[in-house]
Design a protein around this motif. Structure first.
Motif, short mmCIF file in Angstrom:
data_model
loop_
_atom_site.label_atom_id
_atom_site.label_comp_id
_atom_site.label_asym_id
_atom_site.label_seq_id
_atom_site.Cartn_x
_atom_site.Cartn_y
_atom_site.Cartn_z
N GLY A 25 33.80 -2.38 56.52
CA GLY A 25 32.94 -2.78 55.41
C GLY A 25 33.21 -1.97 54.17
O GLY A 25 33.30 -2.51 53.06
N ARG A 26 33.35 -0.68 54.34
CA ARG A 26 33.64 0.17 53.18
C ARG A 26 35.02 -0.13 52.59
O ARG A 26 35.19 -0.15 51.38
CB ARG A 26 33.52 1.63 53.56
N ILE A 29 34.77 -3.29 50.52
CA ILE A 29 34.12 -3.04 49.24
C ILE A 29 35.08 -2.33 48.29
O ILE A 29 35.18 -2.69 47.11
CB ILE A 29 32.82 -2.22 49.43
N LEU A 32 37.54 -4.87 47.00
CA LEU A 32 36.93 -5.77 46.01
C LEU A 32 36.74 -5.08 44.67
O LEU A 32 37.03 -5.66 43.62
CB LEU A 32 35.59 -6.29 46.53
N VAL A 33 36.28 -3.85 44.70
CA VAL A 33 36.09 -3.09 43.46
C VAL A 33 37.44 -2.86 42.77
O VAL A 33 37.57 -3.04 41.56
CB VAL A 33 35.37 -1.76 43.73
#
Length: 104
Positions: A25-26, A29, A32-33
């Motif tokens: 999950g991290r 993210i 995506l960032v």
């Protein structure tokens, strides 16, 4: 996930070892960032300057990996991943530019 304040939060203590889902999950993210930020950054530059910007980013990834003393295989893998992120951001920036140009 390991937290500095985990013992003072009350309730269930924090896990010292993150689960694979938490790690994935991290990473999702972070990816995506990174792609979103790169897309916006690339849109701000002239098309001629984009290649220089991309080369500077590639050089920074290579330098950071070598500073971290990663193995040759890990450096190669990190560089390939960076290339995928950069390519994706470049494609998105070009698509957004094409949309903007079409609407004017």
């Amino acid at each position: 996930m390991l937290r500095a304040k985990r013992d003072r939060l009350g309730g269930e203590p924090g896990k010292a070892i993150p689960s694979l889902g938490e790690i994935e999950g991290r990473m999702m993210i972070l990816e995506l960032v990174a792609v979103t930020a790169l897309t916006r950054l690339l849109r701000l530059h002239d098309p001629q300057e984009r290649s220089a910007l991309m080369e500077a980013l590639r050089h920074a990834v290579d330098r950071k990996c070598r500073d971290a003393k990663l193995s040759g295989a890990d450096i190669s893998s990190a560089e390939k991943y960076a290339e995928e992120l950069l390519k994706s951001a470049q494609e998105q920036a070009e698509d957004l530019d094409a949309i903007r140009d079409a609407s004017t």
